[in-house]
Design an enzyme around this catalytic site. Structure first.
Site, PDB file in Angstrom:
ATOM      1  CG  HIS A   1     -16.977  34.204  60.099  1.00 37.66           C
ATOM      2  ND1 HIS A   1     -18.307  34.520  60.196  1.00 37.66           N
ATOM      3  CD2 HIS A   1     -16.510  34.215  61.355  1.00 37.66           C
ATOM      4  CE1 HIS A   1     -18.623  34.729  61.471  1.00 37.66           C
ATOM      5  NE2 HIS A   1     -17.550  34.543  62.201  1.00 37.66           N
TER       6      HIS A   1
ATOM      7  CE1 TYR B   1     -14.216  36.802  61.935  1.00 38.82           C
ATOM      8  CE2 TYR B   1     -16.417  37.705  62.226  1.00 38.82           C
ATOM      9  CZ  TYR B   1     -15.267  37.163  62.749  1.00 38.82           C
ATOM     10  OH  TYR B   1     -15.171  37.025  64.094  1.00 38.82           O
TER      11      TYR B   1
HETATM   12 CO    CO Z   1     -14.541  31.922  64.043  1.00 42.82          CO
END
Ligand code: CO
Length: 402
Positions: free
Chosen positions: A210, A160
C-alpha cells in the site's frame, strides 16, 4: 435495418449498504424497459462523479446510438479536453459498463460471450486475512482455507500496517491514521515466517504494501520476502515512483502487482511493456470501464503479464461482475480480489456473482446480469463523511500517502 436504439436518460444512484459509498450509473434507452447499469464508484468523492455524469455526460450523450460503445468512449474521453483523471474517468466507466450491459441484453447474451466466450469455468478469488498479530492472521487464513479458498492476502494491523491505537503521537499531533514505516517493514517478514511454518507453502499468500515504504525500503522488503514465495507483493512503490520498479525487478524474484491507483495509460503501458510488473490490477470502475480494461488485458497477454483487477468493497456488484466477465475471457487472468458480498449488499443488488470453493461464477443472465432495487438502495443513503484512513501520518506527524 432495425431501428436505432438511443440513449434516453442517464442518472446516478448512490447507495452505501456497507458504509462504502457506491456510485451506480443507469442508462435508459428509447426501448421501454431496456436499460444498463455501470459502476462508477469513487467512494471518497462520490458526489463529484454524480455531478460529472448528470450535469455533463447526460446532455452530451442523450440521443446517441447505444450500440456505438467505442465511439461514445472516445468522444467522452476527450470531450472535456483535460483527461485521464479520477472523477471523469469514473463517470466514463459507469457509462461504458452500462452500454456493455445494454449490448448484452439486446443480444440476449452475457457480456463474456460478446468478448469471445469463456476460456475457464470459474475465476479464482483471493480473500483478505487481517489480524493484530501473526497468530490472529493465521487463524483467519485457516478459516478461509476451510471454506475452500487457496489464495489469501495477509495483513497485520488496521489501515495496512498502521497501529494507530498503540503508536505514541507527538505533542499537538493532528488527527490521522498513524504508522511507522520501519516497524511495518520489520513486521512483514516475521508474519510470513510464522505463516509458512504453520500453514505451509501450499496456500498462495499475497501482501499489499500500500505504498507505505520508500523505494529503497520496498526493495529490502521484497528481497526479504523471497524465501516465502508470495503469489505477489502489491503496490511496493507509489505510482509517482514507478521508475524504482526496475531496481526491484532486477534484484529480486518476488512477483510484483500494481495498478489500483492508476489513471493514465502512461502509468500502465510502459511498466507492462518493460515487464516491470507480473500482475496488472487497475480499478476498472475508475480507469474508464470495460473498453480500456479489455485492451489492457490483451496488451498484457502479449507481454506475459497477468491480470488481477482491483476488487475491494468500494467496487459495486456491477463492477465485480465486470471484473468477472473480463476474467472469464482472458487467457492471462491471474487472480481476482474479492472482499465478499454482505446481506445488505445483496438486498440492494440482485444477481451478484457467486463464489463456491474459491471460484467465482457469473449468473449467465444477459449483460452483466446485475439489477438494483432502488427502494432498498435508498435505505442506505450516501454517507458524505471525510475518510479517516486516507489521512495517513508517520510517527512524527508528517502527512503521507495512505
Ligand atoms: Co491494494
Amino acid at each position: 435495418m432495425s431501428e436505432t436504439v438511443k440513449i434516453k436518460d442517464i442518472r446516478v444512484i448512490l447507495t452505501a449498504p456497507e458504509g462504502e459509498n457506491l456510485v451506480i450509473v443507469r442508462v435508459d434507452t428509447s426501448v421501454s424497459g431496456l436499460y444498463g447499469l455501470g459502476c462508477a464508484t469513487f467512494t471518497q468523492r462520490a458526489l463529484a462523479v454524480k455531478i460529472a455524469v448528470e450535469e455533463y455526460l447526460k446532455q452530451l450523450l442523450t440521443g446517441r446510438d447505444v450500440e456505438r460503445i467505442e465511439d461514445i468512449w472516445q468522444t467522452v474521453f476527450s470531450h472535456a479536453y483535460w483527461r485521464n483523471g479520477p472523477v471523469l474517468n469514473n463517470a466514463l466507466s459507469g457509462i461504458d459498463m452500462a452500454l456493455w450491459d445494454i449490448k448484452g441484453k439486446r443480444a440476449g447474451m452475457p457480456v463474456y460471450q460478446l468478448l469471445g466466450g469463456k476460456c475457464r469455468e470459474g475465476v479464482a478469488v483471493y480473500r483478505h486475512a487481517q489480524g493484530n498479530n501473526p497468530q490472529e492472521v493465521e487463524d483467519h487464513v485457516r478459516a478461509f482455507q476451510e471454506k475452500g479458498y487457496r489464495h489469501i492476502r495477509v495483513q497485520l494491523g488496521d489501515f495496512y500496517g498502521g497501529i494507530p491505537k498503540s503508536l505514541p503521537k507527538p505533542e499537538g499531533a493532528l488527527e490521522g491514521a498513524y504508522y511507522d514505516p520501519a516497524e511495518y517493514a520489520r513486521s512483514v517478514p516475521a508474519l510470513f515466517e510464522h505463516l509458512r511454518k504453520t500453514v505451509g507453502f501450499e496456500v498462495e499468500l499475497l501482501h499489499d504494501v500500500h505504498e507505505r515504504l520508500r523505494p529503497g525500503e520496498a526493495l529490502t522488503l521484497a528481497k526479504a520476502l523471497e524465501p516465502y514465495r508470495l503469489f505477489y507483493l502489491e503496490d511496493p512503490v507509489a505510482p509517482e515512483d514507478l521508475d524504482y520498479l526496475e531496481n526491484i525487478k532486477s534484484q529480486c524474484a518476488t512477483p510484483i502487482a500494481m495498478g489500483e491507483l492508476f489513471n493514465h495509460p502512461c502509468e500502465w503501458t510502459s511498466i507492462i511493456s518493460k515487464r516491470l510488473v507480473d500482475f496488472i490490477r487497475m480499478h476498472i470502475s475508475q480507469m474508464g470501464g470495460l473498453t480500456p480494461a479489455r485492451k489492457v488485458a490483451v496488451y498484457a497477454e502479449f507481454n506475459n503479464v497477468r491480470t488481477a483487477w482491483h476488487g475491494p468493497k468500494d467496487v459495486s456488484p456491477v463492477g465485480h461482475a465486470c471484473n468477472l466477465h473480463l476474467d472469464l475471457v482472458s487467457p492471462n487472468f491471474g487472480i481476482q480480489e474479492w472482499a465478499g458480498f454482505s446481506e445488505a449488499v445483496q438486498e440492494v443488488f440482485s444477481g451478484c456473482p457467486e463464489v463456491r470453493n474459491g471460484y467465482m461464477y457469473p449468473n449467465d443472465l444477459p449483460g452483466f446480469g446485475i439489477d438494483i432495487n432502488e427502494k432498498q438502495a435508498a435505505k442506505y443513503p450516501l454517507d458524505n463523511k471525510v475518510d479517516f484512513w486516507t489521512q495517513a501520518r508517520t510517527r512524527d506527524g508528517t502527512a503521507v500517502k495512505p
